[in-house]
Design an enzyme around this catalytic site. Structure first.
Site, mmCIF file in Angstrom:
data_model
loop_
_atom_site.group_PDB
_atom_site.id
_atom_site.type_symbol
_atom_site.label_atom_id
_atom_site.label_comp_id
_atom_site.label_asym_id
_atom_site.label_seq_id
_atom_site.Cartn_x
_atom_site.Cartn_y
_atom_site.Cartn_z
ATOM 1 N N LYS A 1 -29.897 -3.153 13.099
ATOM 2 C CA LYS A 1 -29.342 -2.971 11.747
ATOM 3 C C LYS A 1 -28.405 -4.134 11.443
ATOM 4 O O LYS A 1 -27.197 -4.066 11.682
ATOM 5 C CB LYS A 1 -28.611 -1.616 11.656
ATOM 6 C CG LYS A 1 -27.941 -1.357 10.312
ATOM 7 C CD LYS A 1 -27.510 0.085 10.153
ATOM 8 C CE LYS A 1 -26.694 0.282 8.896
ATOM 9 N NZ LYS A 1 -26.436 1.668 8.549
ATOM 10 N N GLU B 1 -26.018 -2.194 15.447
ATOM 11 C CA GLU B 1 -25.547 -2.724 14.155
ATOM 12 C C GLU B 1 -24.427 -3.749 14.340
ATOM 13 O O GLU B 1 -23.248 -3.391 14.414
ATOM 14 C CB GLU B 1 -25.064 -1.579 13.242
ATOM 15 C CG GLU B 1 -24.566 -2.088 11.884
ATOM 16 C CD GLU B 1 -24.036 -0.990 10.958
ATOM 17 O OE1 GLU B 1 -23.979 0.180 11.377
ATOM 18 O OE2 GLU B 1 -23.667 -1.305 9.815
HETATM 19 C C1 5MM Z 1 -21.949 4.810 5.625
HETATM 20 O O1 5MM Z 1 -20.973 3.921 6.138
HETATM 21 C C2 5MM Z 1 -20.977 3.828 7.573
HETATM 22 C C3 5MM Z 1 -19.745 4.341 8.160
HETATM 23 O O2 5MM Z 1 -18.636 3.535 7.939
HETATM 24 P P1 5MM Z 1 -17.203 4.013 8.552
HETATM 25 O O3 5MM Z 1 -17.351 4.226 10.011
HETATM 26 O O4 5MM Z 1 -16.288 2.862 8.201
HETATM 27 O O5 5MM Z 1 -16.808 5.264 7.838
HETATM 28 C C4 5MM Z 1 -21.342 2.398 7.967
HETATM 29 O O6 5MM Z 1 -21.337 2.180 9.369
HETATM 30 C C5 5MM Z 1 -22.713 2.149 7.489
HETATM 31 O O7 5MM Z 1 -23.638 2.874 8.233
HETATM 32 C C6 5MM Z 1 -23.129 0.711 7.528
HETATM 33 O O8 5MM Z 1 -22.082 -0.210 7.476
HETATM 34 C C7 5MM Z 1 -24.067 0.461 6.372
HETATM 35 O O9 5MM Z 1 -23.448 0.944 5.203
HETATM 36 P P2 5MM Z 1 -23.525 0.069 3.893
HETATM 37 O O10 5MM Z 1 -22.669 0.811 2.902
HETATM 38 O O11 5MM Z 1 -22.956 -1.288 4.264
HETATM 39 O O12 5MM Z 1 -24.984 0.018 3.549
#
Ligand code: 5MM
Length: 341
Positions: A220, A178
């Site tokens: 991702k 990602e």
């Molecule tokens: C769910 O959010 C994930 C964890 O974020 P933190 O490590 O900051 O707590 C994040 O990695 C997420 O998997 C991705 O960014 C995709 O989430 P979004 O909300 O952008 O779809």
């Protein structure tokens, strides 16, 4: 490493009609989400909330191919004592785990971060596999701003992603790679396109050097969008076309699938844009979702920490999962969105 097995898991993670639930919010992030709905971020509340998602039987079996968990959750048991990993498996979905330790300030690069967590990773992967994980996730964060991103930031993050992905495959776990280009700021869509292309090219170069087998991974990425504060926003069609152009220029056909992050887009925007890309089609990979916020904002609001709202929250989650599942097939419409809501 068994590449046939890795490819089988990666292919299941991006199966048409399904996508991934990113429920791997770390302590600080889930607290922020719970604060917004007036709920204390206690271990039990986090467990209850996540368990209600994983027990949304229809959504989980029909639309959610896999769930990304946080370290706390992969060790938790549901209210009846069943490990949450088993709850996910019993629903027909695949458990995965976030293994990075977060984005930390990058030395001598103000405003930029490097994602950490490589030290001791091999041992942690062995433990996570024993706990039931079949895939992993590592998120690199690239911010756009005056004078950034720097090459130092992009290459350091791409290198870390590749070392992580190689370790995962060595331990027979599918890596979700990602590299997120953030949509914060006032940059236009052309700048996002340029940065995303540079980042993806650098990441795939590093994956090659690290001997990562592309058939056994999932990408991702962010969609190519203008910054949230950009005066000129873009249509869903422009976003879909620019995103597809960049992906075609950077991602080899041997990658089984691409699961987008939502990155701060609204629920419906994230669905609509995924749907347009799948309607356009003509790409060698399955295009799906790995959304956190765009799948969870609605159920979180509906739940608001109250047991009596559990079913309402499950209905909201099932609706978003259904809409995004349709978008992976290019079969979503605004009418369906309204009708089902
Ligand atoms: C769910 O959010 C994930 C964890 O974020 P933190 O490590 O900051 O707590 C994040 O990695 C997420 O998997 C991705 O960014 C995709 O989430 P979004 O909300 O952008 O779809």
């Amino acid at each position: 490493m068994n590449l046939v097995e890795l490819n089988k898991i990666a292919t299941a993670m991006v199966a048409p009609g399904k996508g991934i639930l990113a429920a791997d919010e770390s302590g600080g992030t889930i607290k922020k989400r719970f604060d917004a709905i007036g709920v204390d971020s206690t271990e039990n509340n986090r467990r209850d909330y996540r368990e209600l998602l994983f027990r949304s039987a229809k959504a989980m079996s029909e639309r959610i191919s896999g769930v990304i968990l946080f370290d706390e959750t992969i060790r938790q048991k549901g209210a009846d004592g069943t490990p949450l990993v088993r709850v996910i498996e019993q629903a027909g979905s695949i458990p995965g785990i976030k293994v990075d330790k977060g984005a930390k300030p990058l030395a001598f690069s103000p405003g930029e971060t490097i994602t950490e967590g490589l030290d001791g990773l091999r041992e942690r992967l062995i433990e996570y596999r024993d706990l039931g994980a079949r895939f992993c996730k590592w998120r690199a964060v690239i911010d756009i701003g005056p004078g950034i991103p720097s090459y130092n930031c992009i290459s350091a993050n791409a290198h870390a992603l590749a070392r992580y992905a190689a370790l995962c495959q060595e331990q027979s776990l599918v890596p979700i790679v990602e590299p997120e280009v953030l949509m914060d700021g006032d940059h236009d869509i052309a700048r996002c396109e340029e940065v995303t292309e540079f980042v993806l090219k650098t990441v795939f170069q590093e994956l090659y050097y690290a001997k990562v087998q592309l058939e056994g991974m999932v990408l991702k990425p962010n969609m190519v969008v203008p910054g949230k504060k950009c005066a000129k926003q873009a249509s869903d069609m422009e976003i879909a076309e620019k995103t597809l152009r960049v992906l075609k220029a950077c991602v080899p056909a041997s990658v089984p699938g691409i699961a987008f992050l939502s990155g701060g887009q609204s629920d419906v925007e994230a669905t609509a844009r995924l749907d347009v890309m799948n309607k356009i089609g003509g790409v060698p990979w399955n295009l799906t979702f790995s959304y956190g916020r765009a799948l969870q904002a609605a159920p979180q609001k509906a739940w608001s920490g109250k047991t009596e709202n559990r079913e309402k929250a499950q209905t909201a989650f099932a609706h978003r999962a259904e809409m995004n599942g349709l978008a992976t097939l290019g079969k979503w419409t605004r009418e369906l969105e309204k009708k089902a809501a």
